[in-house]
Enzyme design. Structure first.
Site, PDB file in Angstrom:
ATOM      1  N   GLY A 183     -24.942   8.782  -2.392  1.00  0.00           N
ATOM      2  CA  GLY A 183     -24.905   8.459  -0.963  1.00  0.00           C
ATOM      3  C   GLY A 183     -25.817   7.302  -0.603  1.00  0.00           C
ATOM      4  O   GLY A 183     -26.679   6.909  -1.385  1.00  0.00           O
ATOM      5  N   ILE A 210     -32.166  10.285   0.093  1.00  0.00           N
ATOM      6  CA  ILE A 210     -32.638  10.453   1.458  1.00  0.00           C
ATOM      7  C   ILE A 210     -33.156  11.874   1.653  1.00  0.00           C
ATOM      8  O   ILE A 210     -34.006  12.146   2.497  1.00  0.00           O
ATOM      9  CB  ILE A 210     -31.509  10.111   2.454  1.00  0.00           C
ATOM     10  CG1 ILE A 210     -32.111   9.826   3.805  1.00  0.00           C
ATOM     11  CG2 ILE A 210     -30.471  11.188   2.524  1.00  0.00           C
ATOM     12  CD1 ILE A 210     -31.158   9.205   4.756  1.00  0.00           C
ATOM     13  N   ASP A 211     -32.659  12.806   0.826  1.00  0.00           N
ATOM     14  CA  ASP A 211     -33.057  14.214   0.968  1.00  0.00           C
ATOM     15  C   ASP A 211     -34.443  14.505   0.387  1.00  0.00           C
ATOM     16  O   ASP A 211     -34.968  15.593   0.565  1.00  0.00           O
ATOM     17  CB  ASP A 211     -32.044  15.127   0.258  1.00  0.00           C
ATOM     18  CG  ASP A 211     -30.680  15.122   0.934  1.00  0.00           C
ATOM     19  OD1 ASP A 211     -30.567  14.536   2.019  1.00  0.00           O
ATOM     20  OD2 ASP A 211     -29.738  15.711   0.368  1.00  0.00           O
TER      21      ASP A 211
HETATM   22  N1  LIG Z   1     -24.840  15.994 -14.543  1.00  0.00           N
HETATM   23  C1  LIG Z   1     -24.343  14.763 -14.492  1.00  0.00           C
HETATM   24  N2  LIG Z   1     -24.091  14.066 -15.618  1.00  0.00           N
HETATM   25  C2  LIG Z   1     -23.598  12.806 -15.567  1.00  0.00           C
HETATM   26  N3  LIG Z   1     -23.340  12.154 -14.415  1.00  0.00           N
HETATM   27  C3  LIG Z   1     -23.567  12.772 -13.260  1.00  0.00           C
HETATM   28  C4  LIG Z   1     -24.083  14.107 -13.223  1.00  0.00           C
HETATM   29  N4  LIG Z   1     -24.215  14.469 -11.922  1.00  0.00           N
HETATM   30  C5  LIG Z   1     -23.780  13.419 -11.196  1.00  0.00           C
HETATM   31  N5  LIG Z   1     -23.410  12.402 -11.988  1.00  0.00           N
HETATM   32  C6  LIG Z   1     -22.889  11.100 -11.548  1.00  0.00           C
HETATM   33  O1  LIG Z   1     -23.901  10.426 -10.796  1.00  0.00           O
HETATM   34  C7  LIG Z   1     -23.332   9.757  -9.686  1.00  0.00           C
HETATM   35  C8  LIG Z   1     -24.024  10.147  -8.402  1.00  0.00           C
HETATM   36  O2  LIG Z   1     -24.103  11.566  -8.274  1.00  0.00           O
HETATM   37  P1  LIG Z   1     -24.107  12.273  -6.848  1.00  0.00           P
HETATM   38  O3  LIG Z   1     -22.871  11.923  -6.099  1.00  0.00           O
HETATM   39  O4  LIG Z   1     -24.401  13.698  -7.061  1.00  0.00           O
HETATM   40  O5  LIG Z   1     -25.253  11.539  -6.036  1.00  0.00           O
HETATM   41  P2  LIG Z   1     -26.807  11.489  -6.258  1.00  0.00           P
HETATM   42  O6  LIG Z   1     -27.145  10.506  -7.292  1.00  0.00           O
HETATM   43  O7  LIG Z   1     -27.322  12.884  -6.491  1.00  0.00           O
HETATM   44  O8  LIG Z   1     -27.276  10.908  -4.873  1.00  0.00           O
HETATM   45  P3  LIG Z   1     -27.376  11.665  -3.473  1.00  0.00           P
HETATM   46  O9  LIG Z   1     -27.133  13.130  -3.721  1.00  0.00           O
HETATM   47  O10 LIG Z   1     -28.754  11.396  -3.012  1.00  0.00           O
HETATM   48  O11 LIG Z   1     -26.359  11.053  -2.620  1.00  0.00           O
HETATM   49  C9  LIG Z   1     -21.857  10.079  -9.675  1.00  0.00           C
HETATM   50  O12 LIG Z   1     -21.155   8.941 -10.129  1.00  0.00           O
HETATM   51  C10 LIG Z   1     -21.715  11.266 -10.603  1.00  0.00           C
HETATM   52  O13 LIG Z   1     -20.486  11.258 -11.312  1.00  0.00           O
HETATM   53  O1  LIG Z   2     -20.676  12.289   2.897  1.00  0.00           O
HETATM   54  P1  LIG Z   2     -21.309  11.828   1.635  1.00  0.00           P
HETATM   55  O2  LIG Z   2     -21.405  10.379   1.488  1.00  0.00           O
HETATM   56  O3  LIG Z   2     -20.737  12.466   0.423  1.00  0.00           O
HETATM   57  O4  LIG Z   2     -22.820  12.263   1.686  1.00  0.00           O
HETATM   58  C1  LIG Z   2     -23.349  13.413   2.242  1.00  0.00           C
HETATM   59  C2  LIG Z   2     -24.571  13.847   1.487  1.00  0.00           C
HETATM   60  O5  LIG Z   2     -25.327  12.781   0.978  1.00  0.00           O
HETATM   61  C3  LIG Z   2     -26.705  12.979   1.230  1.00  0.00           C
HETATM   62  O6  LIG Z   2     -27.076  12.070   2.205  1.00  0.00           O
HETATM   63  C4  LIG Z   2     -27.539  12.719   0.009  1.00  0.00           C
HETATM   64  O7  LIG Z   2     -27.307  13.664  -0.960  1.00  0.00           O
HETATM   65  C5  LIG Z   2     -26.808  14.432   1.705  1.00  0.00           C
HETATM   66  O8  LIG Z   2     -27.851  14.638   2.587  1.00  0.00           O
HETATM   67  C6  LIG Z   2     -25.460  14.656   2.313  1.00  0.00           C
HETATM   68  O9  LIG Z   2     -25.074  15.998   2.233  1.00  0.00           O
END
Ligand SMILES: Nc1ncnc2c1ncn2[C@@H]1O[C@H](COP(=O)(O)OP(=O)(O)OP(=O)(O)O)[C@@H](O)[C@H]1O
Ligand SMILES: O=P(O)(O)OC[C@H]1O[C@](O)(CO)[C@@H](O)[C@@H]1O
Ligand SMILES: [Mg+2]
Length: 489
Positions: free
Chosen positions: A101, A225-226
């Site tokens: 995100g 952001i969380d």
């Molecule tokens: N366990 C995992 N192993 C490999 N890739 C992963 C894994 N978890 C998530 N990813 C990849 O990482 C990228 C981002 O993951 P996700 O959408 O969960 O956001 P994030 O990095 O946790 O950021 P946020 O939650 O703050 O928005 C995605 O492209 C997803 O496919």
């Molecule tokens: O709607 P999107 O882009 O999947 O993101 C929502 C989520 O992304 C975050 O901003 C970051 O993980 C969360 O707080 C929220 O639940």
């Protein structure tokens, strides 16, 4: 010192309980690489700085509060420029990717990586990977130069795009390999900016790069952001988000104050961690009730939420409620008689709208009390809060994070996340970043401060307190819950 070297981190122990959780280095699997003097030595801006280079033995403690006879504890390698680097500028291909995100400050981090590579190290081949992990294999790249990124820190979002899902390890590492690694001349640097999911993905890429023996370093910059990434003091963009949330809370307060029995409900982000809601509440002082995922609550009966709302309206005539999006999801599921199994492309559970639900519950409750008509306004500023550019202090923080990361990569470290620990920039092994989630600890002082500032009930019965304490980490020797810096101030 004793050494224990693993794929993910190198643990060294020393006197008085000293532990260094060190990050991997290119030379762990490619010995005899040539080194070069750090070009910063002749950079007019830095050559005048005394002790500009970081001492090879500098480390940063994970805990700064210690007891006289306690062990020195876990340390991380201090970030910063080294005397010698493992890359000649004209040999380097660098790539930057943003995943997950949005978060205020993404563009600042991109800008500062590009500028540090160009201006500090003379690296001129820098690519942006378009649209997150999938961009490695399914999209075009974007050429990044200081000119291209010059004013991007003034914009929200990420100029190179982001996405969820699409983490295909073989395809991503094939693409890294194809982009120059196997042309002998080139060494690759991959800068991966993202949250907990992204850092897990980065660890997997690093392992595969290493398994294939590629001359490529993989480094992460934590973005969330969380604020749900452990070890680090706090994530970039978090301050900006808390500041931006004040605008929504102020609006809710103005609306509530101006009506008879006015209630303002504000929903903020926080899937599993309620830090934004907690800090926005503490900062505002206008909030009467803050609900977060970590703290269970209930609606009906003695000590319940509806009883408190009624009391607050009788005492004060209006109230403001801040609710983190992940709060009370089990209550919604029970109410709707179904648990939602829907997930986003990365596998994150999609949440139901707790703000709307709670607003409906409050309205339904007061509809049964004709002597207390209420006016309720529900404000959902969630995306407005994360789509803004970073504020001044986050801009400085992003700059230091980006520069620290570039210094570490140029020094040949790999498989690490750059992060602020106790106010110092450090290199943290991926496995430490990925082993757990940072949550608000509701038995710690920070949550107690919140409860005393809002005067809300804790919603915990004595038996619940025992349950919560059991679920949380055992107390440290310092008797403080210590799984979150933000809890521990
Ligand atoms: N366990 C995992 N192993 C490999 N890739 C992963 C894994 N978890 C998530 N990813 C990849 O990482 C990228 C981002 O993951 P996700 O959408 O969960 O956001 P994030 O990095 O946790 O950021 P946020 O939650 O703050 O928005 C995605 O492209 C997803 O496919
Ligand atoms: O709607 P999107 O882009 O999947 O993101 C929502 C989520 O992304 C975050 O901003 C970051 O993980 C969360 O707080 C929220 O639940
Ligand atoms: Mg995440």
């Amino acid at each position: 010192m004793e050494n224990n070297i693993s794929f993910q981190m190198k643990v060294e122990t020393g006197d008085a309980g000293y532990v260094l959780e060190d990050v991997p280095h290119l030379t762990d699997y490619i010995p005899d690489l040539p080194t070069y003097p750090n070009p910063l030595r002749s950079n007019p801006a830095y050559s005048v700085v005394k002790q500009y280079f970081v001492d090879a033995d500098d480390t940063v403690p994970q805990k700064v509060v210690v007891h006289k006879d306690g062990p020195r504890g876990i340390h991380f390698r201090r970030a910063g420029p080294r005397q010698r680097v493992y890359f000649a500028p004209d040999e380097v291909h660098a790539a930057i990717v943003t995943c997950g995100g949005l978060c205020p400050g993404l563009n600042t981090v991109i800008r500062e990586i590009v500028c540090a590579l160009y201006h500090m190290y003379g690296v001129t081949r820098v690519l942006g990977i378009d649209g997150g992990y999938r961009g490695f294999y399914s999209k075009n790249t974007i050429t990044l130069t200081p000119k291209v990124v010059n004013d991007i820190h003034k914009r929200g979002g990420t100029i190179i795009g982001t996405s969820r899902g699409g983490h295909d390890k073989p395809k991503i590492v094939d693409s890294i390999q194809d982009r120059g690694i196997n042309q002998v001349l080139f060494m690759f640097q991959v800068y991966i900016i993202g949250g907990d999911g992204t850092q897990k993905g980065a660890a997997v890429i690093y392992q595969e790069v290493r398994r294939r023996g590629l001359k490529a370093v993989v480094a992460g910059i934590p973005k969330t952001i969380d604020n749900d990434i452990p070890v680090i003091d706090k994530s970039f963009g978090f301050d900006t988000a808390v500041e931006e949330a004040q605008r929504a809370i102020n609006a809710a307060h103005v609306e509530a104050e101006s009506a008879e029995n006015g209630i303002g409900v504000v929903k903020l982000m926080g899937r599993y961690s309620g830090f934004i809601a907690m800090y926005a509440t503490l900062a505002s002082r206008d909030v009467d009730l803050c609900l977060i995922p970590e703290s269970p609550f209930y609606l009906e009966g003695e000590g319940g939420l509806l009883e408190y709302v009624e009391k607050r309206l009788k005492d004060n005539g209006h109230m403001v409620i801040v609710v983190a999006e992940g709060a009370g999801q089990e209550l919604l599921a029970a109410d709707n008689l179904k648990t939602s199994t829907a997930k986003d492309a990365s596998g994150n559970k999609l949440l139901q709208d707790v703000g709307l639900w709670i607003s409906d519950k409050i309205k339904a409750h007061f509809a049964k009390i004709p002597s207390m008509p209420i006016t309720l306004k529900y404000i959902d500023p969630t995306y407005m809060i994360r789509a803004v550019p970073s504020n001044a202090s986050d801009n400085v923080y992003c700059t230091l994070l980006a520069q620290s990361c570039v210094h570490g990569v140029m020094a040949g470290y790999t498989g690490f996340t750059s992060g602020l620990v106790n106010g110092r920039q450090t290199y943290i092994p991926f496995n430490r970043i990925n082993e757990k989630q940072n949550n608000v600890v509701i038995t710690d002082r920070m949550w107690a401060r919140l409860l005393s500032s809002t005067n809300q009930p804790s919603f915990l019965r004595p038996k619940d307190v025992i349950e919560v304490q059991k679920q949380e980490e055992p107390p440290t020797e310092l008797l403080d819950g210590d799984n979150s810096k933000a809890n521990d101030i």
